[in-house]
Design an enzyme around this catalytic site. Structure first.
Site, PDB file in Angstrom:
ATOM      1  N   LYS A  80       0.845  -1.205   0.000  1.00 45.56           N
ATOM      2  CA  LYS A  80       0.000   0.000   0.000  1.00 45.56           C
ATOM      3  C   LYS A  80       0.875   1.247   0.000  1.00 45.56           C
ATOM      4  O   LYS A  80       1.864   1.313   0.728  1.00 45.56           O
ATOM      5  CB  LYS A  80      -0.904  -0.024   1.233  1.00 45.56           C
ATOM      6  CG  LYS A  80      -1.943   1.090   1.290  1.00 45.56           C
ATOM      7  CD  LYS A  80      -2.822   0.933   2.529  1.00 45.56           C
ATOM      8  CE  LYS A  80      -3.880   2.023   2.611  1.00 45.56           C
ATOM      9  NZ  LYS A  80      -4.721   1.882   3.833  1.00 45.56           N
ATOM     10  N   SER A 155      -9.571   2.084   2.973  1.00 48.37           N
ATOM     11  CA  SER A 155      -8.801   2.863   2.028  1.00 48.37           C
ATOM     12  C   SER A 155      -7.848   2.027   1.185  1.00 48.37           C
ATOM     13  O   SER A 155      -7.322   2.493   0.168  1.00 48.37           O
ATOM     14  CB  SER A 155      -7.981   3.914   2.800  1.00 48.37           C
ATOM     15  OG  SER A 155      -7.047   3.294   3.688  1.00 48.37           O
ATOM     16  N   SER A 179      -9.552  -0.354   7.222  1.00 48.80           N
ATOM     17  CA  SER A 179      -9.036  -0.231   5.854  1.00 48.80           C
ATOM     18  C   SER A 179      -8.287  -1.436   5.319  1.00 48.80           C
ATOM     19  O   SER A 179      -7.888  -1.447   4.156  1.00 48.80           O
ATOM     20  CB  SER A 179      -8.132   1.005   5.759  1.00 48.80           C
ATOM     21  OG  SER A 179      -8.879   2.180   5.930  1.00 48.80           O
TER      22      SER A 179
END
Length: 491
Positions: A80, A155, A179
């Protein structure tokens, strides 16, 4: 010939260690897969082709030299874009850091390299991890491989979508309010939030410092446990890092895979089984609870009365911390700088830079947080939210005196269409309704697929006491052993 992109991380590592395939072959297969499908999925913001192949060659050289390889050596991983990676663009999904190449690795990335994994690149995310759909990325939305017109969660939607699209067997996410788990739920993958402090935040671009937790994402429970074991543990560079070893999550996952939960007591959270969740989600959840009971688990109902206040408390605490953390992005030291023509004051340059660099959701949360922390309102808002956080922690403590773990759906609904909720922030925030309490408490939780509703994945959440991460892996693996894994339609 075996499609290397369809293998589990454990299978890939075994083949590499045995010399039946090379890390370079595995890496190239995944790079080819990314090239073939990512234009439609948009899971990646940056693919580090040269770095990945160099890392893979290093693994092959070590194996040829007779070195002992770790349990994940040669396995590709996607990261990420919230974790710093030396020399590789780290944008946090924001224009304000477009093109920034950090001079250092985060601890998580360091440990991935030490484990011999091969970093493929950086995945898309909601800007500064603020969002539940990856629609708030400054670089465009990621799409769900199950249905390209739907969101992959957020997210960390890029990390989950990369798994579901077979672009990577492993990925790293960060979980502030769900997330990791929420994207896992809506993409049919596994996402685990470790105990807060069980994985290092050093090099994690901060959103909400008391909540942010990096963690593993995978397509099955054992792979997630192997990745958790590799990245977890104490880090003296992180003042919130717990000075204790990682619980033996790998052994727990293997034990759970036997399908025996005799002696395990699970609590169904009463507050998460009423109104608010889609009927198909609740049906899949109830079927999974029955499956766990057949494996020997004792199922009881547990009331956690203050969980209903978790959402509003979170949306005061997290924005307050983000308004403080994001003050460093001022256009002076690094990142975007706008209006510096020699005729404007520093304050004007900072204002223009932030106006151009931050997206609407980030601005919204900064304003909410600044207001909640302002003189005259601190006690009424931020202070009260922290009191609620204490009450939620007490609910968890009381519940874990009665049961070994708590269970609930991961999300109230399946993946929704792209663009259907961006006009109503509150509807977007509801995506994390069931995941937020664990972040406020600080304990571990995992989402594992448990069925389909309207042809889309449903997630099952297991919550455990702090530093009892192994419990959630055991239950998750047991559920997986009876319901199986889920494969999206071919892209």
């Amino acid at each position: 010939m075996t499609d290397l992109t369809r293998l589990t991380a454990a299978e890939i590592a075994g083949l590499v260690a045995a010399g039946e395939t090379s890390a370079v072959e595995v890496t190239q297969a995944h790079l080819d897969r990314i090239a073939a499908v990512d234009e439609r999925v948009h899971a990646f913001l940056h693919v580090d082709t040269e770095g990945a192949l160099a890392a893979a060659r290093s693994v092959d050289e070590r194996r040829a030299a007779g070195e002992d390889l770790g349990p994940l050596a040669g396995v590709p991983v996607a990261v990420k874009d919230v974790l710093t990676t030396k020399g590789v663009p780290t944008t946090v999904g924001s224009k304000i850091l477009e093109g920034w190449r950090p001079p250092y690795d985060s601890t998580i990335v360091e440990r991935l390299r030490e484990a011999g994994t091969v970093m493929l690149g950086k995945t898309n995310m909601d800007e500064f991890a603020m969002g539940s759909s990856t629609e708030y990325s400054a670089y465009g939305p990621t799409r769900n491989p199950w249905d390209l017109d739907r969101i992959p969660g957020g997210s960390g939607g890029g990390s989950a979508a990369a798994l579901a699209a077979y672009e990577a067997p492993l990925s790293i996410g960060s979980d502030t309010g769900g997330s990791i788990r929420q994207p896992g739920a809506v993409t049919g993958t596994v996402g685990a939030k470790p105990t807060y402090g069980g994985t290092s935040r050093y090099g994690l671009v901060a959103f909400s410092s008391s909540l942010d937790t990096p963690g593993p994402c995978a397509r099955n429970v054992l792979d997630a446990a192997l990745l958790h074991q590799a990245i977890g543990g104490h880090d003296p560079r992180d003042s919130t890092s717990i000075p204790a070893p990682v619980p033996d999550v790998v052994s727990a996952a293997k034990l759970g895979a036997s399908g025996d939960l005799t002696g395990v007591k699970l609590g169904v959270v009463t507050e998460f089984t009423g109104e608010g969740a889609e009927p198909g989600v609740m049906a899949a959840f109830r079927e999974s609870v029955e499956a766990l009971a057949k494996l020997g688990a004792e199922i009881v109902e547990v009331s956690c009365p203050h969980f209903q206040y978790a959402l509003p408390a979170y949306y005061l605490i997290a924005p307050s911390e983000c308004s403080s953390n994001l003050a460093r992005f001022d256009g002076v030291r690094f990142g975007l700088r706008v209006g510096d023509d020699g005729n404007r004051s520093l304050e004007e340059v900072m204002s223009l830079t932030r106006e151009a660099g931050f997206g609407p959701e980030v601005k919204r949360r900064i304003m909410v947080g600044t207001y909640a922390l302002s003189s005259g309102y601190y006690d009424a808002y931020y202070g009260q939210a922290q009191k609620v956080r204490t009450l939620i922690t007490r609910d968890f403590t009381a519940a874990f005196e009665r049961v070994d773990a708590l269970i609930s759906p991961t999300t109230p609904f399946v993946a929704f269409p792209i663009g259907s909720r961006t006009a109503d922030p509150y509807q977007m925030y509801l995506a994390d309704l069931f995941t937020i309490p664990t972040n406020l408490y600080g304990g571990p939780a995992i989402s594992v697929p448990c069925g389909l509703s309207e042809g889309l994945p449903v997630g099952f959440q297991i919550m455990a006491p702090t530093m009892a991460d192994d419990r959630m892996y055991r239950v998750a693996a047991a559920l997986e052993s009876t319901v199986g894994t889920f494969t999206p339609p071919a892209l």
